[in-house]
Design an enzyme around this catalytic site. Structure first.
Site, short mmCIF file in Angstrom:
data_model
loop_
_atom_site.label_atom_id
_atom_site.label_comp_id
_atom_site.label_asym_id
_atom_site.label_seq_id
_atom_site.Cartn_x
_atom_site.Cartn_y
_atom_site.Cartn_z
CG HIS A 32 -2.17 0.74 0.96
ND1 HIS A 32 -1.91 2.28 1.22
CD2 HIS A 32 -3.83 0.30 0.80
CE1 HIS A 32 -2.71 2.49 1.28
NE2 HIS A 32 -4.42 1.47 0.75
CG HIS A 33 0.95 5.52 -2.18
ND1 HIS A 33 3.05 6.03 -2.12
CD2 HIS A 33 1.62 5.95 -3.89
CE1 HIS A 33 3.08 6.57 -2.94
NE2 HIS A 33 2.64 6.90 -3.98
CB CYS A 34 -0.47 4.46 3.47
SG CYS A 34 -0.64 2.85 3.89
CG ASN A 85 4.18 8.27 1.56
OD1 ASN A 85 4.23 8.01 0.19
ND2 ASN A 85 4.22 7.40 2.35
#
Length: 456
Positions: A136-138, A304
């Site tokens: 997941h991008h999180c 991120n």
């Protein structure tokens, strides 16, 4: 317990805003045969993956978002929910692999479990096999994700192209401006003056960047089939070009690898619009270009760290060399306008606000139909040398970006050894020509290469 940052949590909110969206990122490693015994391969992959604590943790949220989500250990962790085995139907060609990847990526990850999957895929043509990693991008941005994926190889990450990006070369200590301050009072006055001037210039640049970004988001793009509501089903394809060929183009025209990549994307999208009977216009392809703000000392941090630029790619021009010159000019302008600084400053500022305020704001904004941005193109630096997994050479690495927020296509650009690979994901119904988009990218690079050789 470690809390998610505002940016990390924002990817969860963006996913929740549209039931047809899965905000996972992926990568496929295509490996020479023969494939090892599945049990020993799964054990090896598990050992390498589980050395990263994030892969054993789940997201714990709070009622009404009164506090940021937290990473907590999964008390019921079961590896069988995450490592899977699959086989492609005969003949196991690229199209079969792409269709399988699209099917995997369109499904959301289960938030009750750690947010990752690993698919070991057999049955590829020529005795090859593959590993598809999906997270997941999180959890991480492109560079951090590539660092995680590289950890699966026998030699770890090794040397990557990440050291060449602008943020990596920035040796500024952003954690505090007073580290190493002089003890000589005579130096204080000049130091304070330089700091004041630096802060003023940075603030001015950031304000200009905010204006640029806001204008890009609020000014609607020319109506086209490239943007609009998403369905659940996805299509995927990939393009491969020689990195040496791209480097030669860069040297001849005085541009960057990113300029060449975005020009190839521009020319392919222009062809797509013409193919669909639509007129390419000056404002047809405003593109979200994530920009890394990750320094070398944060290379191994799993999170991120990105800002953004919003250039308009020149699809209105029909000559690929003119497109290249215009892309270079517009990217240079975007960098000089402070868009990168503005995005970074905005994220930092939002992080200072109470989390319930930011969570509710992000949730509201991601539910609004944005009409300013049409696609996303992200450049991820990969390993400089070919990797190996259990002694087998990784022949190619294919990146898979997510799409959301009315963007019907997304392109991830990955440098691996001697290749530059474009992974293209698209809404299956809105962009059935995803394979033609990939071929258009390859053709554009070939045309630029021919033009560079003619000049040389």
């Amino acid at each position: 317990m470690e809390q998610l940052t505002t940016l990390d949590a924002g990817f969860l909110e963006a996913e929740d805003s549209d039931r047809h969206v899965s905000l996972a990122v992926g990568g496929i490693s295509v490996i020479e045969g023969p494939m090892p015994d599945f049990a020993s391969l799964a054990d090896s992959v598990a050992e390498r993956i589980l050395s990263v604590p994030r892969f054993r943790q789940v997201v714990h949220t709070h009622l009404l978002d009164l506090e940021p989500p937290e990473w907590v250990e999964d008390p019921n962790f079961d590896l069988s929910h995450h490592i899977h085995r699959a086989a492609l139907p005969h003949p196991g060609d690229d199209q079969s692999l792409y269709r399988f990847a699209a099917d995997v990526m369109e499904r959301r990850l289960d938030r009750d479990r750690p947010l990752w999957e690993c698919w070991i895929i057999e049955g590829l043509a020529d005795g090859r096999w593959a590993v598809l990693m999906k997270i997941h991008h999180c959890i991480a941005d492109g560079i951090a994700t590539m660092h995680l994926f590289a950890g699966l190889s026998d030699d770890g990450e090794g040397e990557t192209f990440a050291t060449e990006i602008r943020a990596a070369k920035d040796s500024t200590d952003h954690r505090g401006r007073f580290a190493g301050v002089s003890l000589n009072p005579l130096d204080w006055a000049s130091g304070l003056w330089q700091t004041a001037v630096g802060v003023t210039n940075a603030a001015s640049l950031a304000v200009e960047g905010v204006i640029e970004i806001t204008g890009g988001l609020l000014r609607p793009a020319s109506p086209s089939s490239l943007a609009g509501p998403l369905r659940k089903m996805r299509g995927y394809s990939a393009a491969r070009v020689s990195l040496d060929e791209v480097t030669a183009i860069c040297h001849e025209f005085g541009v960057t690898v990113n300029d060449v990549a975005l020009t190839a994307i521009t020319d392919s999208f222009r062809a797509a619009l013409v193919r669909r009977g639509e007129q390419p216009r000056q404002n047809s392809l405003r593109t979200l270009v994530p920009v890394s703000i990750r320094s070398n000392d944060a290379r191994e941090m799993i999170d991120n760290r990105v800002s953004i630029m919003l250039p308009r790619l020149p699809v209105e021009k029909d000559d690929v060399v003119e497109q290249l010159r215009e892309v270079h000019a517009r990217l240079t302008c975007a960098k000089g306008s402070g868009q990168r600084q503005a995005g970074s400053a905005l994220i930092s500022t939002i992080s200072l606000l109470p989390f319930p305020v930011t969570a509710w704001a992000v949730r509201a904004l991601t539910r609004l139909p944005q009409r300013g941005v049409v696609t996303v193109a992200t450049n991820v630096p990969g390993p400089r040398e070919r990797s190996k997994i259990l002694g087998r050479e990784v022949l190619s690495v294919l990146p898979i970006p997510p799409i959301a927020l009315q963007l019907r296509t997304g392109i991830a650009i990955l440098s691996y050894a001697d290749s530059l690979v474009f992974g293209i994901i698209a809404d299956y119904d809105a962009a059935p020509d995803v394979d033609e988009l990939a071929r258009g990218i390859e053709q554009a690079v070939a045309q630029l290469s021919a033009a560079a050789k003619a000049l040389g």
